[in-house]
Write an enzyme that holds these catalytic residues in place. Structure first.
Site, PDB file in Angstrom:
ATOM      1  CG  LEU A   1      -2.072  -0.959   1.298  1.00 10.55           C
ATOM      2  CD1 LEU A   1      -2.750  -0.879   2.651  1.00 10.55           C
ATOM      3  CD2 LEU A   1      -3.075  -0.678   0.181  1.00 10.55           C
ATOM      4  CG  ASP A   2      -0.146   4.823  -2.168  1.00 16.63           C
ATOM      5  OD1 ASP A   2      -0.659   5.258  -1.126  1.00 16.63           O
ATOM      6  OD2 ASP A   2      -0.715   4.869  -3.269  1.00 16.63           O
ATOM      7  CE  LYS A   3       4.828   9.805   3.947  1.00 14.37           C
ATOM      8  NZ  LYS A   3       5.810  10.899   3.746  1.00 14.37           N
TER       9      LYS A   3
END
Length: 245
Positions: free
Chosen positions: A108-110
């Site tokens: 999952l991206d930041k």
């Protein structure tokens, strides 16, 4: 006669769930690993699985117990073990837990939140994360418009973005306010920043993005930054969903 299959020493250590491949290479280079009684310092040293005795720090190679867990990832953490920019990573959520080496199943991206799986079972992880075999992923997405039925249908139809065809398996309106709305978007594959890129193609800005389910496994009421182990039935359900034998 079938050809003998060989794998690099660092890869073998990683496949056993001992540590990441990068860490395995460090241990090999440091002279901490022996093969058939001889120290080997080449991470790519060819190994025939099951035919050679591998020892790490003088101990026989014994894979740790398999662990499968779910984290409710908070916004602002990056999905990596170490970050070159010094940003906080998802592993901060495991501080003091005494867990063995675990790797994230996908990413999952930041700026994204929600369900992130971890395991030391590399074969199981690969099947879950593989776009061709993995289960559907369900997201709740807050956007800066109130989309009509035609827009939702267009998200399912898909669009070409930078030479890639991006689409949602399904897109539905969950609820709407005066200026924004929550959508439920289901993906049957997980390309890099797929939802953000897909919505941006329709001039829709993502305000929040939360993964709430993988296959039949739901995030439920697990608090933010907290984690729990999956039970045997949950692990088996995802395995069956991914078509793993």
């Amino acid at each position: 006669m079938s050809p003998v299959v060989r794998h690099g020493l660092a890869r073998i250590l990683s496949k056993q769930g001992i540590c990441s491949r990068t860490e395995a290479a460090r241990r090999v280079l440091a002279g901490r690993v022996s093969v058939d009684g001889r120290v080997v310092r080449d991470p790519e040293y060819p190994i025939v699985p099951g035919r050679q005795q591998i020892r790490v720090d003088g101990c026989d190679l014994e894979p740790p117990a398999r662990i499968y867990l779910m984290l409710n990832k908070p916004r602002g953490l990056v999905t990596t073990v170490r970050d070159e920019q010094g940003r906080d990573t998802v592993y901060r959520c495991f501080d003091g837990a005494g867990l063995p080496w675990l790797a994230p199943v996908g990413r999952l991206d930041k700026a994204s939140e929600g369900m992130l799986l971890f395991t030391n079972d590399t074969a199981w992880s690969a099947r879950i994360a593989d776009p061709a075999t993995g289960p559907d992923k369900t997201y709740h997405v807050q956007v800066d418009i109130i989309p009509d039925a035609a827009t939702l249908a267009a998200l399912e139809e898909g669009v070409e973005v930078d030479g890639e065809r991006l689409s949602a398996r399904s897109a539905a309106l969950l609820r709407a306010g005066d200026k924004n709305a929550w959508l439920e978007i289901v993906l049957d594959e997980g390309r890099n920043r797929q939802i953000r890129r897909l919505l941006a193609a329709f001039d829709i800005r993502v305000l929040r993005l939360i993964r709430v389910a993988i296959g039949t496994l739901a995030l439920g009421d697990l608090p933010k930054s907290q984690w729990r182990c999956l039970d045997a039935n949950e692990v088996a359900a995802l395995r069956e969903r991914s078509g793993e034998e």
